[in-house]
Design an enzyme around this catalytic site. Structure first.
Site, PDB file in Angstrom:
ATOM      1  N   PHE A  32      27.028 -45.661  18.563  1.00 43.36           N
ATOM      2  CA  PHE A  32      25.688 -45.082  18.640  1.00 43.36           C
ATOM      3  C   PHE A  32      25.642 -43.991  19.705  1.00 43.36           C
ATOM      4  O   PHE A  32      26.192 -44.151  20.792  1.00 43.36           O
ATOM      5  CB  PHE A  32      24.730 -46.229  19.010  1.00 43.36           C
ATOM      6  CG  PHE A  32      23.279 -45.867  18.997  1.00 43.36           C
ATOM      7  CD1 PHE A  32      22.719 -45.201  17.921  1.00 43.36           C
ATOM      8  CD2 PHE A  32      22.459 -46.228  20.058  1.00 43.36           C
ATOM      9  CE1 PHE A  32      21.364 -44.905  17.898  1.00 43.36           C
ATOM     10  CE2 PHE A  32      21.106 -45.939  20.041  1.00 43.36           C
ATOM     11  CZ  PHE A  32      20.556 -45.268  18.971  1.00 43.36           C
ATOM     12  N   SER A  62      31.538 -50.329  19.523  1.00 43.17           N
ATOM     13  CA  SER A  62      30.113 -50.584  19.331  1.00 43.17           C
ATOM     14  C   SER A  62      29.740 -50.621  17.847  1.00 43.17           C
ATOM     15  O   SER A  62      30.264 -51.436  17.106  1.00 43.17           O
ATOM     16  CB  SER A  62      29.313 -49.532  20.101  1.00 43.17           C
ATOM     17  OG  SER A  62      27.969 -49.848  20.081  1.00 43.17           O
ATOM     18  N   LEU A  63      28.900 -49.695  17.394  1.00 45.57           N
ATOM     19  CA  LEU A  63      28.561 -49.666  15.964  1.00 45.57           C
ATOM     20  C   LEU A  63      29.807 -49.347  15.134  1.00 45.57           C
ATOM     21  O   LEU A  63      29.936 -49.818  14.004  1.00 45.57           O
ATOM     22  CB  LEU A  63      27.489 -48.603  15.685  1.00 45.57           C
ATOM     23  CG  LEU A  63      26.042 -48.973  15.960  1.00 45.57           C
ATOM     24  CD1 LEU A  63      25.126 -47.814  15.564  1.00 45.57           C
ATOM     25  CD2 LEU A  63      25.631 -50.225  15.198  1.00 45.57           C
ATOM     26  N   ASP A 105      33.916 -53.973  21.997  1.00 43.53           N
ATOM     27  CA  ASP A 105      32.553 -54.410  22.264  1.00 43.53           C
ATOM     28  C   ASP A 105      31.608 -54.120  21.091  1.00 43.53           C
ATOM     29  O   ASP A 105      30.717 -53.274  21.197  1.00 43.53           O
ATOM     30  CB  ASP A 105      32.025 -53.769  23.556  1.00 43.53           C
ATOM     31  CG  ASP A 105      31.013 -54.664  24.241  1.00 43.53           C
ATOM     32  OD1 ASP A 105      31.153 -55.878  24.133  1.00 43.53           O
ATOM     33  OD2 ASP A 105      30.066 -54.151  24.871  1.00 43.53           O
ATOM     34  N   HIS A 134      29.468 -51.621  28.585  1.00 36.06           N
ATOM     35  CA  HIS A 134      29.720 -51.423  27.164  1.00 36.06           C
ATOM     36  C   HIS A 134      30.894 -50.466  26.947  1.00 36.06           C
ATOM     37  O   HIS A 134      31.687 -50.637  26.026  1.00 36.06           O
ATOM     38  CB  HIS A 134      28.443 -50.858  26.553  1.00 36.06           C
ATOM     39  CG  HIS A 134      28.405 -50.856  25.066  1.00 36.06           C
ATOM     40  ND1 HIS A 134      28.860 -51.903  24.310  1.00 36.06           N
ATOM     41  CD2 HIS A 134      27.948 -49.933  24.183  1.00 36.06           C
ATOM     42  CE1 HIS A 134      28.683 -51.617  23.031  1.00 36.06           C
ATOM     43  NE2 HIS A 134      28.150 -50.425  22.931  1.00 36.06           N
TER      44      HIS A 134
END
Lengths: 120, 472
Positions: free
Chosen positions: B97, B172-173, B195, B282
């Site tokens: 993201f 992430s995404l 993550d 993150h």
């Protein structure tokens, strides 16, 4: 109605939280600075070494030099290009007046007790 | 004004009742029914954008062009004109993201990989799709995943390259996008989830998120596992791979609690600092991965259920072949048949280098009298020495054995000597002397035990050297 409201609230929350992450612990701003934090003088750092790589770079708190690492002798400037040695070690190297002025009296950390141990 | 609200509400209700669907020529159709929406974890319904709107780009780096990328497409002619080689392993890197595919970390990761292996490294850029509302981006990854899958199919057609030769790394995404790739491609070699994003994925059906079934081997690094509400933890706590690593417990990464000014004015520049200000924990996941490419031994994971147990030392040392390496070389680990969601813990450093080497140290103290102070030890080996680590701070009682775990920041090889030091801030006219009579050291990775013996006790701030016991 409620779903829409909830949705828009959710979006708002997301936007806000991504912009301002929660801070966890209280942080030292002036004293008790952690390694990596910006400092002006060594006294501010937990490690008691405020280190910079070059004359123009931003000084940050850094760990003291371990044995066999490069170090600086004590200087009147409160920042160092190489940190002082850890306890029990001395920074062995040449000392000069010019080095004192330019803060470049560098050396290598050595065991103060080195000789006695070698013979024992 | 009220008409809009009513229309909106109607739309919402209708949306819930009749699932909508979009179809994009070669990629197939995307629905917004369960489990993609309408669940408690995914309350807001959105359809993914079109490939044109997302504008996915594939940026290829190889050893022939390590500094400048070649943009490739799922097209035989374009592929053949590029430096792509079907005989080599292929690694995709997908960002998350609010990020972009030519962001430094993706390019750096490709460059680092190319120094150790000859691969096709492809950065997947879907920045337009990720610069949207989070809920929209979380659905756009379905199209991104489908496009990567399409790419892999073209590799199969043009070069007869097996999907097992493909590794998809997603942050992430992007980790869930990688999951989507794996759902569409049978026998995908490996997925690494850095993550994986929590909102809209944690607790969701395995179809939606990254899951061990998505590839033959799925490894995950968790660095921001606190719940999104209220801690704004952006990563999943849920184990979603064959092996899941929780460095530093997965909640707070060391070096991420610096004050604001020091965080933003980062050594790696203002931009990197700002990124860390927003999502330091993150983003640590890809930093660890990146470093693991060049110093794999420093990221050994210990099988452990949680960080408290890990800190207490119950997961130490490694049993035979039980410790995988977090990051790039995780695939060298042999996962027991049928097992998944194995959890591993380790500690890392607070800044580059993040790699750490764990030892257990037991110091048997000897001395003239008990004093209060701090005792430290340093390790000396064939390849160098460590800094001083605190064993105990407080009352130092002769005869007692103190035990501590040390995460050394240098790989010193075989340990040859140790040094002991103690000090306090009080002047003691009695000049007490302390020393370590015996230090037992155990290396975590291979359980090797070293014994060091010391004779002479030392005064405050004087180093005592201990040699291997036999040599005395």
């Amino acid at each position: 109605m409620r779903t829409l409201l909830l949705a828009s609230l959710g979006c708002l929350f997301l936007a806000v939280t991504f912009a301002f992450p929660a801070s966890d612990k209280e942080k030292g701003i002036i004293l008790n600075l952690k390694n990596g934090e910006i400092c002006a003088v060594s006294m501010q750092c937990k490690s008691s070494c405020c280190q910079r790589n070059t004359g123009t770079s931003i000084p940050r708190c850094a760990p003291l030099s371990a044995e066999n690492q490069k170090c600086s002798k004590l200087s009147v400037y409160a920042t160092y290009y190489h940190c002082k040695c850890e306890r029990g070690l001395k920074c062995k190297g040449d000392w000069s007046v010019g080095g004192t002025v330019t803060n470049t009296n560098f050396g290598i950390c050595e065991d103060r007790n080195g000789k006695t141990n070698a013979t024992s | 004004m009220s008409q809009f609200w009513i229309l909106g509400l109607l739309g919402c209700l209708l949306g819930a009742a009749y699932a909508a669907e979009v179809c994009y020529s070669d990629l197939g159709c995307f629905k917004d029914d369960m489990p993609w929406a309408g669940t408690t974890e995914r309350p807001i319904t959105r359809l993914p954008w079109s490939p044109e709107k997302i504008g996915t780009r594939f940026l290829l780096y190889t050893r022939q062009n390590p500094d400048a990328f070649q943009e490739i497409k799922a097209d035989a002619a374009i592929l053949k004109a590029s430096n792509y080689n079907g005989d080599r392993m292929t690694r995709f890197i997908i960002h998350g993201f609010f990020d972009k595919g030519d962001e430094n970390w993706l390019i750096d990761m490709c460059k680092t990989m190319l120094t150790v292996e000859d691969v096709n490294c492809i950065c997947v850029d879907w920045r337009k799709g990720g610069l949207s509302l989070y809920t929209q981006s979380a659905n756009n990854i379905r199209v991104v995943g489908a496009q990567v899958a399409q790419m892999i199919e073209v590799f199969q057609d043009v070069y007869r390259q097996k999907p097992s030769m493909v590794h998809v790394i997603g942050h992430s995404l992007g980790a869930h996008a990688a999951g989507e790739v794996g759902r569409r491609i049978q026998k995908l070699g490996r997925i690494t989830g850095l993550d994986p994003a929590e909102p809209y994925f944690q607790g969701c059906s395995a179809t939606v998120r990254l899951d061990p079934s998505d590839a033959m081997f799925v490894d995950v690094i968790h660095t921001d596992i606190l719940p999104f509400i209220p801690y704004v933890g952006k990563g999943m706590s849920q184990a979603v791979g064959h092996i899941d690593f929780y460095p530093n417990g997965g909640e707070h990464m060391p070096g991420c609690d610096k004050n604001i000014a020091s965080t933003i004015v980062d050594i790696d520049g203002l931009w990197e600092g700002t990124r860390d200000f927003v999502a330091c924990n993150h983003l640590r996941s890809y930093k660890y991965y990146n470093e693991s490419i060049v110093s794999p031994k420093g990221f050994t994971g210990y099988p452990c259920s949680n960080q408290d147990v890990f800190d207490s030392g119950k997961c130490f040392p490694c049993a035979d072949q039980a410790c995988p390496i977090m990051g790039h070389y995780a695939d060298t680990f042999h996962v027991p048949n049928g097992q998944s969601k194995l959890k591993f813990h380790l500690n890392t450093g607070e800044a580059v280098p993040f790699s750490r080497y764990r030892y257990k140290v037991s110091v048997n103290l000897d001395g003239s009298r008990s004093v209060s102070g701090i005792m430290k030890i340093a390790l000396y080996g064939e390849q160098g020495n460590t800094r001083q680590y605190t064993v105990h701070s407080g009352r130092l009682i002769p005869g007692k054995t103190y035990e501590v775990f040390v995460d050394a920041e240098t790989d010193i090889g075989e340990v040859t000597r140790m040094k002991f030091l103690w000090n306090n801030n009080i002047i003691n006219p009695l000049h007490p002397k302390l020393g370590a009579a015996r230090i037992e050291l155990q290396r975590g990775v291979d359980r090797k035990v070293y014994q060091f013996c010391g004779k002479k006790m030392v005064g405050e701030d004087v180093l005592q050297t201990l040699d291997p016991c036999g040599l005395q």
